[in-house]
Design a protein around this motif. Structure first.
Motif, PDB file in Angstrom:
ATOM      1  N   PHE A  73     -11.051  -1.436 -11.144  1.00  0.00           N
ATOM      2  CA  PHE A  73     -10.628  -0.535 -10.082  1.00  0.00           C
ATOM      3  C   PHE A  73     -11.065  -1.087  -8.734  1.00  0.00           C
ATOM      4  O   PHE A  73     -12.023  -1.849  -8.637  1.00  0.00           O
ATOM      5  N   LEU A  74     -10.365  -0.649  -7.698  1.00  0.00           N
ATOM      6  CA  LEU A  74     -10.526  -1.288  -6.392  1.00  0.00           C
ATOM      7  C   LEU A  74     -11.958  -1.194  -5.880  1.00  0.00           C
ATOM      8  O   LEU A  74     -12.475  -2.122  -5.268  1.00  0.00           O
ATOM      9  N   THR A  75     -12.631  -0.043  -6.129  1.00  0.00           N
ATOM     10  CA  THR A  75     -13.953   0.090  -5.537  1.00  0.00           C
ATOM     11  C   THR A  75     -15.017  -0.632  -6.333  1.00  0.00           C
ATOM     12  O   THR A  75     -16.160  -0.706  -5.918  1.00  0.00           O
ATOM     13  N   TYR A 115      -3.010  -5.825 -15.715  1.00  0.00           N
ATOM     14  CA  TYR A 115      -3.293  -4.702 -14.829  1.00  0.00           C
ATOM     15  C   TYR A 115      -3.905  -3.559 -15.604  1.00  0.00           C
ATOM     16  O   TYR A 115      -4.802  -2.869 -15.159  1.00  0.00           O
ATOM     17  N   GLY A 116      -3.366  -3.337 -16.803  1.00  0.00           N
ATOM     18  CA  GLY A 116      -3.842  -2.178 -17.539  1.00  0.00           C
ATOM     19  C   GLY A 116      -5.247  -2.366 -18.081  1.00  0.00           C
ATOM     20  O   GLY A 116      -6.075  -1.468 -17.992  1.00  0.00           O
ATOM     21  N   VAL A 156     -11.407  -3.916   1.820  1.00  0.00           N
ATOM     22  CA  VAL A 156     -10.142  -3.172   1.773  1.00  0.00           C
ATOM     23  C   VAL A 156      -9.496  -3.157   3.146  1.00  0.00           C
ATOM     24  O   VAL A 156      -8.274  -3.346   3.296  1.00  0.00           O
ATOM     25  N   THR A 188      -5.697  -4.622   4.059  1.00  0.00           N
ATOM     26  CA  THR A 188      -4.594  -3.879   4.666  1.00  0.00           C
ATOM     27  C   THR A 188      -4.201  -4.488   6.000  1.00  0.00           C
ATOM     28  O   THR A 188      -3.011  -4.618   6.322  1.00  0.00           O
ATOM     29  N   LEU A 221      -2.483   4.069 -12.831  1.00  0.00           N
ATOM     30  CA  LEU A 221      -3.657   4.717 -12.253  1.00  0.00           C
ATOM     31  C   LEU A 221      -4.354   3.793 -11.273  1.00  0.00           C
ATOM     32  O   LEU A 221      -4.761   4.205 -10.182  1.00  0.00           O
ATOM     33  N   LYS A 222      -4.478   2.515 -11.675  1.00  0.00           N
ATOM     34  CA  LYS A 222      -5.161   1.585 -10.778  1.00  0.00           C
ATOM     35  C   LYS A 222      -4.393   1.400  -9.482  1.00  0.00           C
ATOM     36  O   LYS A 222      -4.985   1.363  -8.397  1.00  0.00           O
ATOM     37  N   ALA A 223      -3.066   1.319  -9.611  1.00  0.00           N
ATOM     38  CA  ALA A 223      -2.263   1.133  -8.405  1.00  0.00           C
ATOM     39  C   ALA A 223      -2.401   2.339  -7.481  1.00  0.00           C
ATOM     40  O   ALA A 223      -2.624   2.210  -6.268  1.00  0.00           O
ATOM     41  N   ILE A 257     -14.148   6.525 -11.818  1.00  0.00           N
ATOM     42  CA  ILE A 257     -12.780   6.901 -12.188  1.00  0.00           C
ATOM     43  C   ILE A 257     -12.393   6.283 -13.529  1.00  0.00           C
ATOM     44  O   ILE A 257     -11.518   6.765 -14.216  1.00  0.00           O
ATOM     45  N   ALA A 258     -13.085   5.195 -13.903  1.00  0.00           N
ATOM     46  CA  ALA A 258     -12.698   4.547 -15.159  1.00  0.00           C
ATOM     47  C   ALA A 258     -13.032   5.419 -16.346  1.00  0.00           C
ATOM     48  O   ALA A 258     -12.329   5.385 -17.357  1.00  0.00           O
ATOM     49  N   VAL A 278       0.845  -1.193   0.000  1.00  0.00           N
ATOM     50  CA  VAL A 278       0.000   0.000   0.000  1.00  0.00           C
ATOM     51  C   VAL A 278       0.885   1.249   0.000  1.00  0.00           C
ATOM     52  O   VAL A 278       0.609   2.229  -0.718  1.00  0.00           O
ATOM     53  N   LYS A 290      -2.814   3.125 -17.410  1.00  0.00           N
ATOM     54  CA  LYS A 290      -3.918   2.553 -16.660  1.00  0.00           C
ATOM     55  C   LYS A 290      -3.454   1.750 -15.457  1.00  0.00           C
ATOM     56  O   LYS A 290      -4.050   1.830 -14.374  1.00  0.00           O
ATOM     57  N   ALA A 291      -2.384   0.973 -15.632  1.00  0.00           N
ATOM     58  CA  ALA A 291      -1.925   0.153 -14.505  1.00  0.00           C
ATOM     59  C   ALA A 291      -1.474   1.057 -13.361  1.00  0.00           C
ATOM     60  O   ALA A 291      -1.792   0.818 -12.190  1.00  0.00           O
ATOM     61  N   PRO A 296      -2.836  -3.960  -7.930  1.00  0.00           N
ATOM     62  CA  PRO A 296      -1.610  -4.081  -8.726  1.00  0.00           C
ATOM     63  C   PRO A 296      -0.380  -3.890  -7.838  1.00  0.00           C
ATOM     64  O   PRO A 296      -0.365  -3.032  -6.973  1.00  0.00           O
ATOM     65  N   GLY A 332     -15.831   7.103  -4.617  1.00  0.00           N
ATOM     66  CA  GLY A 332     -15.957   5.688  -4.959  1.00  0.00           C
ATOM     67  C   GLY A 332     -16.252   4.834  -3.745  1.00  0.00           C
ATOM     68  O   GLY A 332     -16.982   3.846  -3.824  1.00  0.00           O
ATOM     69  N   ALA A 373     -11.594   8.906  -5.328  1.00  0.00           N
ATOM     70  CA  ALA A 373     -11.391   7.802  -4.374  1.00  0.00           C
ATOM     71  C   ALA A 373     -12.426   7.893  -3.265  1.00  0.00           C
ATOM     72  O   ALA A 373     -13.073   6.900  -2.907  1.00  0.00           O
ATOM     73  N   VAL A 409      -7.330   4.724  -1.885  1.00  0.00           N
ATOM     74  CA  VAL A 409      -8.532   4.196  -1.236  1.00  0.00           C
ATOM     75  C   VAL A 409      -8.170   3.533   0.085  1.00  0.00           C
ATOM     76  O   VAL A 409      -8.830   3.737   1.113  1.00  0.00           O
ATOM     77  N   ALA A 410      -7.069   2.741   0.072  1.00  0.00           N
ATOM     78  CA  ALA A 410      -6.662   2.069   1.310  1.00  0.00           C
ATOM     79  C   ALA A 410      -6.295   3.102   2.372  1.00  0.00           C
ATOM     80  O   ALA A 410      -6.672   2.974   3.549  1.00  0.00           O
ATOM     81  N   TYR A 418      -4.826   4.535  -7.400  1.00  0.00           N
ATOM     82  CA  TYR A 418      -6.192   4.606  -6.879  1.00  0.00           C
ATOM     83  C   TYR A 418      -6.369   3.667  -5.694  1.00  0.00           C
ATOM     84  O   TYR A 418      -6.937   4.042  -4.657  1.00  0.00           O
ATOM     85  N   SER A 419      -5.836   2.431  -5.815  1.00  0.00           N
ATOM     86  CA  SER A 419      -6.007   1.492  -4.706  1.00  0.00           C
ATOM     87  C   SER A 419      -5.240   1.975  -3.479  1.00  0.00           C
ATOM     88  O   SER A 419      -5.717   1.847  -2.357  1.00  0.00           O
ATOM     89  N   LEU A 424       3.554   5.933  -5.384  1.00  0.00           N
ATOM     90  CA  LEU A 424       3.245   6.110  -6.804  1.00  0.00           C
ATOM     91  C   LEU A 424       2.263   7.250  -6.994  1.00  0.00           C
ATOM     92  O   LEU A 424       2.403   8.077  -7.896  1.00  0.00           O
TER      93      LEU A 424
END
Lengths: 195, 640
Positions: B203-205, B197-198, B218, B222, A59-61, A45-46, A7, A56-57, B179, A35, A32, A67-68, A63-64, A13
C-alpha cells in the motif's frame, strides 16, 4: 488544485460504487488519513476486515488515489468548497463528498502540522547560559586581570531530542557587539511587523 | 432638502453628536444643538481645536465662542459668504444647511482613506506577513519543554505556529509505485501485472523505508505527473500539431530520433577512445590471421595466443596503454633476452610472410579488376553486335518484300500508296482521339492539383485558427480567474464596509434629480426659443405697423388738404394709432408689473425664512443680558 491523470483515474475508482461500496468508503478515507499521519497505522488498511470483498488491486489503486488527494488538499489548504468542486469532477456522489469532507476536515490541522514539519533548518537557538569569569594570570604573564564571558547557546537540532550546546568565550567588547547586532535584528523585525 | 438634512443628521450622528430621534430636518435644530454639532465636526476634522462642547451660559462667552467657531470654519476654506457669531447664535436655516454640508464634506475624507488602498496580492502578502510577525513577537518566551513538540498554540486563525525545530525532518522523496489502469476499459492490463498489483505491491503509505518520507514522496509524485502533463501539452500544442501526425506517430518519431542521436554519439565516443579506425581493421585482420595461423600450425595454440599479444605490442600506437592492457603477461627478468631474440626472429618471419601475402593480394586484386573491365567490354561488344544483326535482319526483310512486289510494280505501287494514305489517315484519327482523351484528363489533373493545394492551405488555415482559439481560450480562462479573484476581494471588502448608509436609494435619487434637471433644461430652452420668436414677431409687426402708418398717414394727409371727410378720416386714424399705442404700452406695463410681483413674492418667502423677528427678539434679550452682566462686573470691580 491540479492532479495528474492517473491520480484522477484512481480517485474515480474510489468514488465508484461498483468497486468500493458505500460502507467501505468511510473506512477507506479514515484509514488513508491515519496512514499518512501515524507510523503504526501505515499498513493498517492491509489487515482491515471490512475490505475483504474488494479486489486487492482495486483497493490499492483507490487507496493511493485518496492518499494523493488528501496530501494535495492539505498542501493547497483547500476548504470544503474547493474539495467538493474537485470531487464532483471526479464523479463522486454528494453523499460521499460530504462524508469525505467531514473526515478530512477533522484531520486537516494535524496533517498541516505534519507537512509543516518537513524541511531542513540549522540548529535553532532556544536558550542561553552565560557566566562571567575573571582571568587573573597565566604562565606567560604575572598579572592579566581581565573579564571573560563564557556563553553557552542551547540549540534544538532536528532529529535530536536533547538540546545541543554551542559554547564560546568572548571579551566585553565582543559581547557588546553581539548584543548590539541582536538589538538591530529585533528592531528590523519590529519595523516589519509594524508596516 | 429632506434628503440633504437626513444625510447631514446621519453623518453627525455617526461622528458622535447626540441628536434626538425626533429631529428630522435642520429647521428643528436649536442654537445649542447647532453649536455642539459644529464643535464636534471641527474637533473631528482638526483634533487640536480647543472649543468647549456646549454653549456656555454667559452671554459674552457665547459671543466669543460664536466668533471663534466662525473663524475656524472660515479657516477651513468655507466660501459661502461672511460668517460671524450671528450665523451660529442667531441661525438661518439655509446658511446653517450650507455650513453643515461644508463641514460634513470635510469629514469623510479621514475615514475613506483606509478603504482606498490598493488590493494587490503582494500587498496582501506583506500585510499577512507583518500581522503574523507582530502576533509572534507579542507572545512571551516559553522554554522548550513547555512546547508540544515545538508547536505553540494560540487563539488566532491557524490555532498554532511552530517555534521549535526538534521534530522536523528533512525533505527526502523516494520512488513510490501506484497501480495504473486497474479498472480501465481501454487498456488491458496483463495478468501478471494484475497479480503483482493484487499480491505483491505494498500500500502507498507503507512503501517508503522511513514513514516520514511518505508525504514528500507522494507530493513529489503528483507534482511530477502534473508537470509532465503540462510539458507534453505545451509541446503538443507548439510542434505536435504542426507536424500533422497523430500522437502515437509523433511520439514514435521523437523516440527514434533520440535513439539515433544516442547511437551516433556512442559510436563517435567509442572511436575517439580507441584511437581511430585502423585499430578496428587491425583487430579484424589479427583475428583472421590468428585463425589462419591456428589452421596452419596445428598445435601451437600457446604461440597463437602469444601471437595475439605480440600483435598488439607491434601495432599498438600507444605502447604504454597496450602494456597496461596486457598486464599480467610481463616476462620475468631471466628469460628476457631470449624472449627478445625469439620475438625478433618471429617478427622478421612474420614481416616477410606479411609482405608476401600483401603482394599476392594486390596482384589478385589487379587481376580481378582487369577481368571485370574486359568482361564489361565484351558485354558491350556482344550487345552492339546483336543490335547490328537486328537492324540488318529488318533491312533484309524489307528488301525481300519489295523484291516480291516488284513484278506487279504498278498495281503494287498504287496499293502501297493506298496503304500509306490509309495509315496516314489512321495516324491522324488516332492523334485526334488522343487529343480528345488528353484534354479532359489534363483538366482533371489540373482540378485535382488545385484541390490538393487548396486542402493544404485549408489545413494550414485551420491550424492557425486552432492556435488562435487555443490562445483565446487561455486568455478567457485567465480573465475569468482574474475576475473571480477580483470578485472575491471585492466581496471581502464589501462585507467589511459598513452598510448603514443606503447607497442605492441615494443613487436612484441622484439619477432622478439629474433626469428632472435635464427635462427642466429642455423646457427652459423651449420657452427661450418661444420667447425669442415672439419677440421677433413683435418687432416685425411693430415695424410693419410703423411703415403702414406712415404710408397711410402721408396718403391721407395729401388727400386731406382737398377733402373734408378725408380730414376726419385722418383725425380718426391719428386717434386710432394713439389709442393702440397706449394699449400696447399698458399691456407691456402689466407684464412688467406681474414680473415684479413674482419677484417680490419670492423675496417675501426668503425673508420670512430668515426668522428675522425671532432673531431680533433674541438679540435684544441677549443685549439686555449682556448689559446686566456688564453692570454686575462693573459693580464687582467697584467693590474691590
Amino acid at each position: 488544485m491540479e492532479l495528474g491523470a492517473s491520480v484522477v483515474e484512481n480517485l474515480c475508482l474510489a468514488g465508484d460504487t461498483a468497486h468500493i461500496p458505500d460502507k467501505c468508503f468511510d473506512q477507506l478515507a479514515r484509514k488513508a488519513c491515519r496512514g499518512v499521519l501515524s507510523e503504526t497505522d501505515r499498513n493498517a488498511i492491509a489487515d482491515d476486515p471490512s475490505f475483504k470483498a474488494v479486489d486487492k488491486a482495486v483497493l490499492k489503486a483507490a487507496y493511493s488515489g485518496v492518499v494523493a488527494l488528501v496530501l494535495e488538499a492539505v498542501k493547497h489548504d483547500a476548504d470544503a468548497n474547493g474539495i467538493s468542486h474537485f470531487l464532483e469532477e471526479c464523479k463522486f456522489t454528494p453523499d460521499r463528498i460530504q462524508s469525505f469532507n467531514n473526515i478530512f476536515l477533522t484531520q486537516k490541522p494535524s496533517m498541516q502540522i505534519l507537512l509543516g514539519s518537513v524541511g531542513s533548518c540549522r540548529p535553532h537557538i532556544v536558550d542561553v547560559d552565560w557566566r562571567l569569569d575573571y582571568y587573573i594570570k597565566s604562565n606567560h604573564m604575572e598579572r592579566i586581570n581581565e573579564a571573560v564571558y563564557l556563553i553557552s547557546l542551547k540549540t534544538e537540532v532536528p532529529g535530536q531530542t536533547e538540546l545541543q550546546e554551542v559554547q564560546f568565550s568572548c571579551s566585553l567588547e565582543q559581547l557588546q557587539d553581539l548584543v548590539g547586532k541582536l538589538k538591530d535584528a529585533t528592531k528590523c523585525l519590529e519595523k516589519q511587523a509594524q508596516s | 432638502m429632506e434628503e440633504v438634512d437626513r444625510i447631514i443628521i446621519h453623518s453627525l450622528r455617526s461622528i458622535g453628536c447626540d441628536i434626538d430621534e425626533e429631529v428630522h430636518n435642520l429647521r428643528q435644530f436649536n442654537t445649542d444643538l447647532i453649536v455642539s454639532a459644529a464643535v464636534q465636526c471641527i474637533k473631528f476634522i482638526n483634533n487640536d481645536a480647543d472649543l468647549p462642547n456646549t454653549l456656555p451660559p454667559g452671554m459674552s462667552a457665547r459671543f466669543r465662542m460664536g466668533a471663534s467657531l466662525a473663524n475656524y470654519v472660515q479657516d477651513m476654506g468655507y466660501r459661502g459668504g461672511d460668517l460671524g457669531y450671528q450665523t451660529f447664535l442667531y441661525s438661518n436655516e439655509a446658511e446653517i444647511r450650507k455650513i453643515f454640508m461644508f463641514l460634513v464634506e470635510k469629514l469623510p475624507k479621514d475615514t475613506s482613506q483606509v478603504a482606498d488602498e490598493p488590493m494587490g496580492s503582494s500587498v496582501m502578502l506583506h500585510r499577512a506577513i507583518s500581522t503574523e510577525l507582530g502576533a509572534q513577537l507579542a507572545l512571551p518566551w516559553v522554554p522548550t519543554f513547555l512546547k508540544d513538540r515545538g508547536l505553540r498554540n494560540r487563539t488566532k486563525q491557524p490555532g498554532w505556529h511552530r517555534e521549535g525545530t526538534s521534530c522536523m525532518h528533512r525533505y527526502h522523496a523516494c520512488h513510490v509505485a501506484v497501480p495504473r489502469d486497474v479498472a480501465s476499459l481501454t487498456v488491458k492490463l496483463p495478468k501478471e501485472q494484475r497479480q503483482y498489483y493484487g499480491k505483491q505491491l505494498a500500500f502507498l503509505t507503507s512503501q517508503t523505508q522511513c514513514h516520514a518520507d511518505t508525504a514528500p514522496s507522494v507530493l513529489e509524485m503528483t507534482a511530477a505527473e502534473v508537470a509532465r502533463q503540462q510539458e507534453w501539452e505545451t509541446e503538443w500544442n507548439q510542434s505536435g500539431l504542426t507536424s500533422r501526425l497523430s500522437q502515437k506517430d509523433y511520439k514514435a518519431r521523437k523516440m527514434s530520433k533520440i535513439q539515433k542521436m544516442l547511437t551516433d554519439r556512442l559510436k563517435q565516443d567509442a572511436k575517439q577512445r580507441d584511437g581511430g579506425s585502423t585499430m578496428d581493421s587491425l583487430r579484424d585482420l589479427q583475428q583472421v590471421m590468428a585463425s589462419i595461423s591456428q589452421n596452419a600450425r596445428g598445435g601451437t595454440k600457446t604461440k597463437g595466443s602469444r601471437f595475439a599479444h605480440t600483435e598488439k605490442l607491434l601495432y599498438g600506437k600507444d605502447e604504454e596503454k597496450t602494456m597496461a592492457q596486457i598486464g599480467a603477461a610481463v616476462p620475468s627478468k631471466d628469460t628476457e633476452e631470449e624472449t627478445q631474440r625469439k620475438r625478433e626472429e618471429e617478427q622478421q618471419q612474420l614481416r616477410e610472410e606479411l609482405t608476401q601475402l600483401l603482394s599476392q593480394i594486390d596482384q589478385l586484386e589487379l587481376d580481378m579488376r582487369k577481368m571485370t573491365a574486359s568482361r564489361q567490354q565484351m558485354d558491350e561488344a556482344v550487345s552492339s553486335a546483336a543490335q547490328q544483326r537486328q537492324d540488318k535482319e529488318e533491312a533484309f526483310q524489307v528488301k525481300k518484300r519489295t523484291l516480291d512486289l516488284l513484278p506487279d510494280a504498278h498495281n503494287n505501287i498504287q496499293k502501297l500508296q493506298g496503304v500509306v494514305d490509309g495509315s496516314a489517315q489512321r495516324l491522324l484519327s488516332l492523334a485526334a482521339q488522343w487529343e480528345k482523351h488528353r484534354a479532359p484528363l489534363i483538366d482533371q489533373f489540373r482540378t485535382l492539383r488545385e484541390l490538393s493545394s487548396q486542402r493544404e492551405s485549408e489545413a494550414q488555415r485551420q491550424l492557425e485558427e486552432m492556435k488562435t482559439f487555443r490562445s483565446k481560450m487561455k486568455e478567457v480562462a485567465d480573465e475569468a480567474r482574474q475576475k473571480e479573484d477580483l470578485q472575491k476581494q471585492l466581496q471581502m471588502e464589501y462585507e467589511r464596509m459598513t452598510k448603514d448608509v443606503n447607497r442605492t436609494a441615494y443613487t436612484r435619487k441622484i439619477m432622478e434629480i439629474v433626469a428632472n434637471i435635464k427635462k427642466q433644461k429642455q423646457e427652459i430652452d423651449r420657452i427661450l426659443i418661444e420667447t425669442k420668436s415672439i419677440q421677433k414677431e413683435i418687432n416685425s409687426l411693430s415695424g410693419k405697423l410703423d411703415r403702414t402708418f406712415t404710408v397711410t398717414d402721408e396718403q391721407i394727409f395729401r388727400d386731406a388738404k382737398r377733402d373734408e371727410s378725408v380730414k376726419k378720416a385722418y383725425r380718426f386714424l391719428a386717434a386710432l394709432h394713439e389709442n393702440c399705442e397706449q394699449l400696447t404700452k399698458t399691456v407691456e406695463e402689466t407684464g412688467v408689473i406681474l414680473r415684479e410681483i413674482r419677484d417680490l413674492e419670492d423675496q417675501i418667502e426668503t425673508e420670512s425664512h430668515k426668522k428675522v423677528l425671532a432673531n431680533l427678539e433674541k438679540i435684544t434679550e441677549d443685549y439686555q443680558q449682556m448689559k446686566k452682566e456688564n453692570a454686575t462686573l462693573m459693580a464687582k470691580l467697584k467693590q474691590k
